[in-house]
Design a protein around this motif. Sequence first.
Motif: not given
Length: 328
Positions: A10-12, A43-45, A91-94, A129-133
């Motif tokens: 699972v990324t993120g 995940d990222i640092p 990076f999610p949409r806000k 892939v879940v992350a958008n787009p």
Amino acid sequence: MAKDPVRVLVTGAAGQIGYALVPMIARGIMLGADQPVILHMLDIPPAAEALNGVKMELVDAAFPLLKGVVATTDAVEACTGVNVAVMVGGFPRKEGMERKDVMSKNVSIYKSQASALEKHAAANCKVLVVANPANTNALILKEFAPSIPEKNITCLTRLDHNRALGQISEKLGVQVSDVKNVIIWGNHSSTQYPDVTHATVGGKPVPELIKDDEWLKSGFISTVQQRGAAIIKARKLSSALSAASSACDHIRDWVCGTPEGTWVSMGVYSDGSYNVPAGLIYSFPVTCRNGEWTIVQDLSIDEFSRKKLDLTAEELSEEKALAYSCLS
Ligand code: NAD
Ligand code: LMR
């Protein structure tokens, strides 16, 4: 005899979908109540401490099926040996942002993670892939992981499919489990086409039961298309528990198979079926057997539907061009 553990990436994983998703996987909701798993979380640092906190909670929950946890900010370590990869990081949409605004941030992430998966994942790794787009991230991943079979790279439109089931169930006052065979065509975006032409409840066609053509052709479609934005408006965050649950549905049906007479929606690599341009990741109705999906063929497409299938394909072609321009 106990099954060998399946390694699930699972990324993120320190994000909000990740937090909802990893306990579902560890409880057997994704791969079955008799399937041990080893979770790989990336995940990222800046999120490393939070990621370690998620790992601590997984240990504390004492899930019997969970045979190990890898929590890392190193993509190579995260991807090594994985059999299933659920790509949520990004990076999610806000509120107020268009999905295209997040394109350039995400295509570079998907390009580099494609290489890590290609080199280090287990043979025949299944990718969601879940992350958008989501469709276009999946396409970029496919392009930069050429040795992963294209049939193994998919994106999540099961959430939209489930949203459509939920809307029909509420409208008719029936159990959601009795609603079958809705279809999400195209992009996981507001141009998607939620189609009930072939949907049934208790074997009866949904259009005959609802008898409200105006709602089916307008209110229903826009509610499903705009549901992600409505959740963001209400929660100030994008959907998480429903996204995580739908990701489990997607992988479970892909691996374990769809019930007889039932199809689901998956974003898959188009082979030109239904005159959708080949070379896009497009959501189609699919059935799954023996770990392979197949696009349901020969469904009738009326003029209203045809226009909607083409519109969402056009948006995906534009996204593809935009994604490539971000890479150059
Ligand atoms: P979030 O911001 O809570 O979590 C995203 C996580 O990804 C963060 O922890 C972040 O640090 C991490 N991340 C960022 N770059 C990364 C990288 N290069 N490698 C690994 N991890 C990285 O977001 P969220 O609410 O969990 O949503 C995740 C994504 O899923 C978003 O793109 C969102 O738009 C999308 N989404 C898709 C659907 C769908 O149905 N397809 C539904 C809901 C949300
Ligand atoms: C959703 O469908 O809930 C997400 O994809 C949110 C979004 O960015 O539209």
